[in-house]
Scaffold this motif. Sequence first.
Motif, short mmCIF file in Angstrom:
data_model
loop_
_atom_site.label_atom_id
_atom_site.label_comp_id
_atom_site.label_asym_id
_atom_site.label_seq_id
_atom_site.Cartn_x
_atom_site.Cartn_y
_atom_site.Cartn_z
N LEU A 52 0.83 -1.20 0.00
CA LEU A 52 0.00 0.00 0.00
C LEU A 52 0.87 1.26 0.00
CD1 LEU A 52 -2.89 1.02 0.05
CD2 LEU A 52 -2.85 0.82 2.54
N ASN A 53 1.96 1.22 0.75
CA ASN A 53 2.87 2.36 0.82
C ASN A 53 3.54 2.64 -0.53
OD1 ASN A 53 6.03 3.16 1.65
ND2 ASN A 53 4.39 4.37 2.60
N ASP A 54 3.77 1.60 -1.33
CA ASP A 54 4.35 1.79 -2.67
C ASP A 54 3.41 2.60 -3.56
OD1 ASP A 54 6.62 0.22 -2.10
OD2 ASP A 54 5.64 -1.61 -2.84
N LEU A 55 2.12 2.35 -3.41
CA LEU A 55 1.13 3.01 -4.27
C LEU A 55 0.67 4.35 -3.72
CD1 LEU A 55 -1.10 -0.05 -5.25
CD2 LEU A 55 0.83 0.93 -6.50
N ILE A 56 0.60 4.46 -2.40
CA ILE A 56 0.15 5.70 -1.75
C ILE A 56 1.15 6.02 -0.65
CG2 ILE A 56 -1.77 6.87 -0.58
CD1 ILE A 56 -3.62 4.72 -1.83
N PRO A 57 2.20 6.78 -1.00
CA PRO A 57 3.29 7.02 -0.05
C PRO A 57 2.87 7.66 1.28
CG PRO A 57 3.92 7.72 -2.26
CD PRO A 57 2.46 7.36 -2.30
N GLU A 58 1.75 8.40 1.29
CA GLU A 58 1.34 9.02 2.55
C GLU A 58 0.70 8.03 3.53
OE1 GLU A 58 -2.01 10.15 -0.41
OE2 GLU A 58 0.15 10.00 -0.50
N ILE A 59 0.52 6.78 3.10
CA ILE A 59 0.04 5.74 4.01
C ILE A 59 1.24 4.94 4.47
CG2 ILE A 59 -1.39 3.69 4.29
CD1 ILE A 59 -3.31 4.78 2.24
N ASP A 60 1.45 4.95 5.76
CA ASP A 60 2.61 4.28 6.34
C ASP A 60 2.24 2.85 6.73
OD1 ASP A 60 5.16 3.87 7.35
OD2 ASP A 60 4.66 4.69 9.32
N ALA A 61 2.04 2.01 5.69
CA ALA A 61 1.69 0.60 5.95
C ALA A 61 2.20 -0.25 4.79
CB ALA A 61 0.18 0.45 6.09
N LYS A 62 2.69 -1.40 5.13
CA LYS A 62 3.22 -2.34 4.14
C LYS A 62 2.19 -3.41 3.80
CE LYS A 62 7.34 -0.51 3.96
NZ LYS A 62 7.73 0.25 2.79
N PHE A 63 0.91 -3.07 3.80
CA PHE A 63 -0.14 -4.03 3.45
C PHE A 63 0.05 -4.49 2.01
CE2 PHE A 63 -3.56 -2.08 6.48
CZ PHE A 63 -2.73 -2.28 7.56
N THR A 64 -0.03 -5.79 1.81
CA THR A 64 0.11 -6.35 0.46
C THR A 64 -1.06 -5.92 -0.41
OG1 THR A 64 1.26 -8.27 1.35
CG2 THR A 64 0.26 -8.53 -0.83
N ILE A 65 -0.76 -5.63 -1.67
CA ILE A 65 -1.79 -5.36 -2.66
C ILE A 65 -2.03 -6.65 -3.45
CG2 ILE A 65 -2.41 -3.97 -4.69
CD1 ILE A 65 -2.14 -2.27 -2.19
N TYR A 66 -3.29 -6.93 -3.74
CA TYR A 66 -3.65 -8.14 -4.47
C TYR A 66 -4.18 -7.78 -5.85
CZ TYR A 66 -3.18 -10.65 -0.12
OH TYR A 66 -2.65 -11.21 1.02
N ASN A 67 -4.02 -8.72 -6.78
CA ASN A 67 -4.62 -8.59 -8.10
C ASN A 67 -6.09 -8.95 -7.93
OD1 ASN A 67 -5.53 -8.81 -10.71
ND2 ASN A 67 -4.10 -10.40 -11.32
N GLY A 68 -6.96 -7.95 -8.00
CA GLY A 68 -8.39 -8.19 -7.81
C GLY A 68 -9.05 -8.79 -9.03
N GLY A 69 -8.42 -8.63 -10.18
CA GLY A 69 -8.97 -9.14 -11.43
C GLY A 69 -8.51 -8.29 -12.59
N PRO A 70 -8.91 -8.67 -13.78
CA PRO A 70 -8.39 -8.00 -14.98
C PRO A 70 -9.08 -6.68 -15.36
CG PRO A 70 -9.80 -9.83 -15.60
CD PRO A 70 -9.68 -9.87 -14.11
N VAL A 71 -10.11 -6.27 -14.63
CA VAL A 71 -10.85 -5.06 -14.98
C VAL A 71 -10.34 -3.88 -14.14
CG1 VAL A 71 -13.14 -4.01 -15.20
CG2 VAL A 71 -12.88 -6.49 -15.49
N GLN A 73 -7.45 -2.27 -13.69
CA GLN A 73 -6.30 -2.54 -12.83
C GLN A 73 -5.51 -1.30 -12.44
OE1 GLN A 73 -4.08 -5.89 -14.52
NE2 GLN A 73 -5.15 -7.13 -13.02
N ASP A 74 -5.95 -0.15 -12.90
CA ASP A 74 -5.31 1.09 -12.46
C ASP A 74 -6.08 1.72 -11.30
OD1 ASP A 74 -7.45 1.62 -14.13
OD2 ASP A 74 -6.52 3.35 -15.09
#
Length: 186
Positions: A52-71, A73-74
């Motif tokens: 989560l921190n990779d995608l939203i730097p202002e969130i200080d959490a290393k929560f894993t992001i999952y591939n929710g599906g092919p629709v 994806q941005d």
Amino acid sequence: MISVLPKKGHLLIAEPSILGDHSFNRSVVLLAEHNEEGSVGFILNKPLSYTLNDLIPEIDAKFTIYNGGPVEQDNLYFIHNIPDIIPNSIEIANGIYWGGDFEITKNLINEGKVSKKNIRFFLGYSGWEANQLEDELKENSWIISENTFKSKLLAKPVQHFWKEKMNEQGGEYVLFSNAPSDPMLN
């Protein structure tokens, strides 16, 4: 013939015959919506290499992001089990909720009031047009299962989730659960 009809809150377990589809091969999908207009779900067991921190730097959490599906994806989506502190959440079923006020969610995460057991983030989602999921069920692409984990679903380790769901089916599914993900490697 479909023995159990899909409804929101159910899990879709990919049949072993789904081989060439990278998104859905060996996936377990939570149906977040299912009605006459179509279906929406999130793949629960396809972690990405982002946090989560990779995608939203202002969130200080290393929560894993999952591939929710092919629709879409941005886009980032989330499900959780804490509607009492995340306003505007939509109940899926069994104590699992979709979305809510993202600004409040960011603050709660940064304050340490939300853990990985409470929330899961996805890039994209899985979507089916009207009757498309029913057609895929008739083609034996999916097995429908109830979410027996209820609100504890988000704490479920995902590494062997598909294999566990296959073993629950018994019979030939146990054999498939132990096969390599790419049969050509056998």
